[in-house]
Design an enzyme around this catalytic site. Structure first.
Site, PDB file in Angstrom:
ATOM      1  N   LYS A   1      -2.412  -1.408   7.733  1.00 31.99           N
ATOM      2  CA  LYS A   1      -3.790  -0.905   7.745  1.00 31.99           C
ATOM      3  C   LYS A   1      -4.729  -1.805   8.540  1.00 31.99           C
ATOM      4  CE  LYS A   1      -7.564   0.209   4.531  1.00 31.99           C
ATOM      5  NZ  LYS A   1      -7.984   0.241   3.117  1.00 31.99           N
TER       6      LYS A   1
ATOM      7  N   HIS B   1      -2.930   3.476  -6.504  1.00 34.75           N
ATOM      8  CA  HIS B   1      -3.405   2.236  -5.872  1.00 34.75           C
ATOM      9  C   HIS B   1      -3.575   1.116  -6.890  1.00 34.75           C
ATOM     10  CE1 HIS B   1      -5.059   0.043  -2.462  1.00 34.75           C
ATOM     11  NE2 HIS B   1      -6.016  -0.393  -3.249  1.00 34.75           N
TER      12      HIS B   1
ATOM     13  N   ARG C   1       0.832  -1.196   0.000  1.00 31.67           N
ATOM     14  CA  ARG C   1       0.000   0.000   0.000  1.00 31.67           C
ATOM     15  C   ARG C   1       0.872   1.253   0.000  1.00 31.67           C
ATOM     16  NH1 ARG C   1      -2.181  -3.458   3.996  1.00 31.67           N
ATOM     17  NH2 ARG C   1      -4.258  -4.266   3.488  1.00 31.67           N
TER      18      ARG C   1
ATOM     19  N   HIS D   1      -3.923  -9.068   2.989  1.00 34.78           N
ATOM     20  CA  HIS D   1      -5.377  -9.191   3.029  1.00 34.78           C
ATOM     21  C   HIS D   1      -5.768 -10.262   4.038  1.00 34.78           C
ATOM     22  CE1 HIS D   1      -4.997  -7.273  -0.989  1.00 34.78           C
ATOM     23  NE2 HIS D   1      -6.116  -6.692  -0.617  1.00 34.78           N
TER      24      HIS D   1
ATOM     25  N   TYR E   1      -9.401  -7.579  -5.267  1.00 34.29           N
ATOM     26  CA  TYR E   1      -8.231  -6.826  -5.704  1.00 34.29           C
ATOM     27  C   TYR E   1      -7.472  -7.529  -6.831  1.00 34.29           C
ATOM     28  CZ  TYR E   1      -8.129  -3.160  -2.171  1.00 34.29           C
ATOM     29  OH  TYR E   1      -8.403  -2.060  -1.417  1.00 34.29           O
TER      30      TYR E   1
ATOM     31  N   ARG F   1      -1.046  -1.548  -6.839  1.00 37.21           N
ATOM     32  CA  ARG F   1      -1.276  -2.654  -5.887  1.00 37.21           C
ATOM     33  C   ARG F   1      -2.066  -3.758  -6.557  1.00 37.21           C
ATOM     34  NH1 ARG F   1      -1.496  -4.504  -0.663  1.00 37.21           N
ATOM     35  NH2 ARG F   1      -3.497  -5.093   0.246  1.00 37.21           N
TER      36      ARG F   1
END
Length: 330
Positions: free
Chosen positions: A224, A282, A199, A308, A317, A285
């Protein structure tokens, strides 16, 4: 039971409970009187007594936001962004409502108004802040509210899934654009994002001490989702980092001395130089995670690298290239 009656042009609500002193209050409308009576009865059921509602009549939502911003936000990760969002909320007319009058309809109207000018994800974050402010006020500050009205309001649906991948010679053009700019570490930063799927905040928060040269691994102590992880580096990513380290200041501790806001501006200029449209930072990613799958890693292996926790989020994603998968089909 509450008694609602019209007296001298106003509506009076009276709540009587055995063993408790009767409470009454006058209002301009019958609806306001009924709401006050319902809330007071709920508070009696919850606390065993009728709380002093004067504090609710004199305390505004803005005052709670200001206290939360001062006492709670500074100790949270992402405090800078949250404090900025609270500044926006404190300027809104909703902040001037007293807690005795704050209703579910007020929050719903606030939500609908905000959705006209901001993205659903922004509105959801603002509602989450409002909800937690009231929750803290009830649990920790002793505010005698019977319920958190924000929790009763439907949250906007967020549909921000993207399938943007680098196509054609876009990666080459990005890297050439980095070379043509004035940020000496920008190319390394972009390569690291593509190769690891990390990230933005994780990359900008890197210290040189987080990088193990012997193991070729980056250690993230806090991410995060609230936990740390180790990210293996490809040879390409490791070489790019070592090349930048040789140029960086000897006593520098931060790998990439740049703020999120500065990176956002730099990214826009980079896209303009490279002639690339509709690409967010982003999205790198997305690109990195997808490439990990295309290299043959399984879901668990990729999640340990990407961070994740929920596999359904990892699937969201991940956008694999059909062309690259054809060769793997019998």
């Amino acid at each position: 039971m509450a008694t609602i009656r019209k007296l001298r042009g106003r509506w009076q609500a009276q709540v009587r409970r055995r063993g408790l002193k009767p409470r009454c209050k006058s209002f301009d409308t019958k609806q306001e009187a009924e709401k006050w009576a319902r809330d007071l009865e709920a508070q009696v059921d919850r606390f065993g007594a009728a709380p002093d509602t004067k504090v609710l009549e004199s305390t505004t939502l803005g005052e709670l936001l200001e206290r939360y911003q001062r006492e709670v936000s500074p100790i949270k990760r992402g405090s800078v962004q949250e404090i900025q969002r609270i500044d926006v909320l404190r300027r809104h007319e909703l902040a001037y409502r007293t807690m005795i009058g704050l209703s579910q309809q007020d929050i719903a109207s606030f939500r609908d108004e905000r959705l006209k000018s901001v993205a659903p994800s922004t509105a959801v974050r603002e509602l989450a802040i409002l909800s937690h402010v009231i929750e803290v006020a009830i649990r920790d500050w002793g505010l005698p509210l019977s319920r958190n009205v924000v929790k009763l309001v439907r949250r906007p649906v967020i549909r921000n899934e993207r399938s943007r991948r680098l196509t054609g010679d876009e990666e080459q053009r990005l890297l050439e654009g980095c070379d043509a700019g004035q940020i000496p570490f920008l190319k390394t930063l972009v390569i690291l994002a593509i190769e690891t799927g990390m990230r933005r905040g994780e990359i900008l928060g890197l210290d040189w001490t987080d990088i193990s040269h012997n193991r070729r691994v980056v250690t993230l102590t806090m991410t995060k989702n609230g936990s740390g992880r180790e990210v293996p580096l490809s040879q390409r990513a490791f070489d790019a980092l070592m090349s930048w380290k040789a140029q960086a200041e000897v006593d520098a501790s931060i790998v990439f001395p740049m703020s999120p806001g500065a990176l956002e501006q730099t990214w826009r200029r980079l896209l303009a130089r490279a002639g690339i449209k509709n690409l967010r930072f982003h999205d790198l990613r997305h690109e990195g995670v997808s490439r990990l799958f295309e290299r043959g890693l399984n879901m668990i292996e990729v999640s340990s690298i990407s961070g994740h926790k929920e596999l359904r989020m990892l699937k969201r994603y991940t956008h694999l290239s059909a062309d690259d998968l054809v060769s793997r089909l019998a």
